[in-house]
Design an enzyme around this catalytic site. Sequence first.
Site, PDB file in Angstrom:
ATOM      1  N   LYS A 106       0.830  -1.204   0.000  1.00 24.20           N
ATOM      2  CA  LYS A 106       0.000   0.000   0.000  1.00 24.20           C
ATOM      3  C   LYS A 106       0.867   1.257   0.000  1.00 24.20           C
ATOM      4  O   LYS A 106       0.580   2.226  -0.708  1.00 24.20           O
ATOM      5  CB  LYS A 106      -0.939   0.021   1.204  1.00 24.20           C
ATOM      6  CG  LYS A 106      -1.874   1.231   1.123  1.00 24.20           C
ATOM      7  CD  LYS A 106      -2.874   1.324   2.243  1.00 24.20           C
ATOM      8  CE  LYS A 106      -3.755   2.554   2.013  1.00 24.20           C
ATOM      9  NZ  LYS A 106      -4.631   2.840   3.145  1.00 24.20           N
ATOM     10  N   ASN A 114       0.129   9.889  -3.844  1.00 22.49           N
ATOM     11  CA  ASN A 114      -0.323  10.981  -2.975  1.00 22.49           C
ATOM     12  C   ASN A 114       0.397  12.294  -3.269  1.00 22.49           C
ATOM     13  O   ASN A 114      -0.257  13.316  -3.511  1.00 22.49           O
ATOM     14  CB  ASN A 114      -0.181  10.581  -1.508  1.00 22.49           C
ATOM     15  CG  ASN A 114      -1.383   9.826  -0.984  1.00 22.49           C
ATOM     16  OD1 ASN A 114      -2.245  10.375  -0.327  1.00 22.49           O
ATOM     17  ND2 ASN A 114      -1.452   8.539  -1.283  1.00 22.49           N
ATOM     18  N   SER A 175      -5.872  10.984  -0.342  1.00 23.73           N
ATOM     19  CA  SER A 175      -6.077  11.640   0.955  1.00 23.73           C
ATOM     20  C   SER A 175      -5.211  12.887   1.077  1.00 23.73           C
ATOM     21  O   SER A 175      -5.624  13.889   1.683  1.00 23.73           O
ATOM     22  CB  SER A 175      -5.760  10.666   2.094  1.00 23.73           C
ATOM     23  OG  SER A 175      -4.427  10.189   2.004  1.00 23.73           O
TER      24      SER A 175
END
Length: 226
Positions: A106, A114, A175
Amino acid sequence: TMQNGVPWWYFHKAGGALEGTRLGAVDPGGEIWQRIRPERVIGSVVYPAVEVDAPGLIRHVEGTRFSLGEPSGEKSERATALAREMVKAGLQAPVREDIRSEIWVKLWGNLSFNPISALTGSTLAAIVADEGTRAVARALMLEAQAIGERIGVRFPVSVDRRIKGAGDVGEHKTSMLQDLERGRPMEIDALVTAVQELGRLTGQPTPTIDSVLALVRRLAIERGCY
């Protein structure tokens, strides 16, 4: 613990030359290690993709899996009991013997997509579809893979398959991009700085990580998000 990136307890019961090492990027001065204590930790990898539509209003995009694992690799009763309760709630909660390798799979994506997403304002699908940003993501991931393999991580999928998986999520904002847009602190240190620190600890060069980190950190500082 449930968090993105490299966890503060990473080298607890990890074995090897770095056993017990405390990572300054995610635990400056070892404060968390001392106050929470790594013996209390069950590791977790969080897979659901969500977006914050408004304060207190979270929209679930996809995914129900929360992998669990002891830092030692044992299948403990407490981890199994926690998994049972999560399954009762309708979640997937497999207990892994090697939670660190799953953390890295991940992290591979988070480290890459990101910051690129924050720097460009692009969704996962857009980053993967664009030849230039996809190449930057791939370079970041290859550097991270080299670091991970030096500390015993097994990568069960190829870089290209991991990139495809990110693109398949679709028009999702990471995020980090969501935090930037809302003026919240960005997860730069756990996702990127910690990997740079691991590169220094293992003697693995990180030129692409260094460049992207400098850019996204500067952006975050300018926006009051760091």
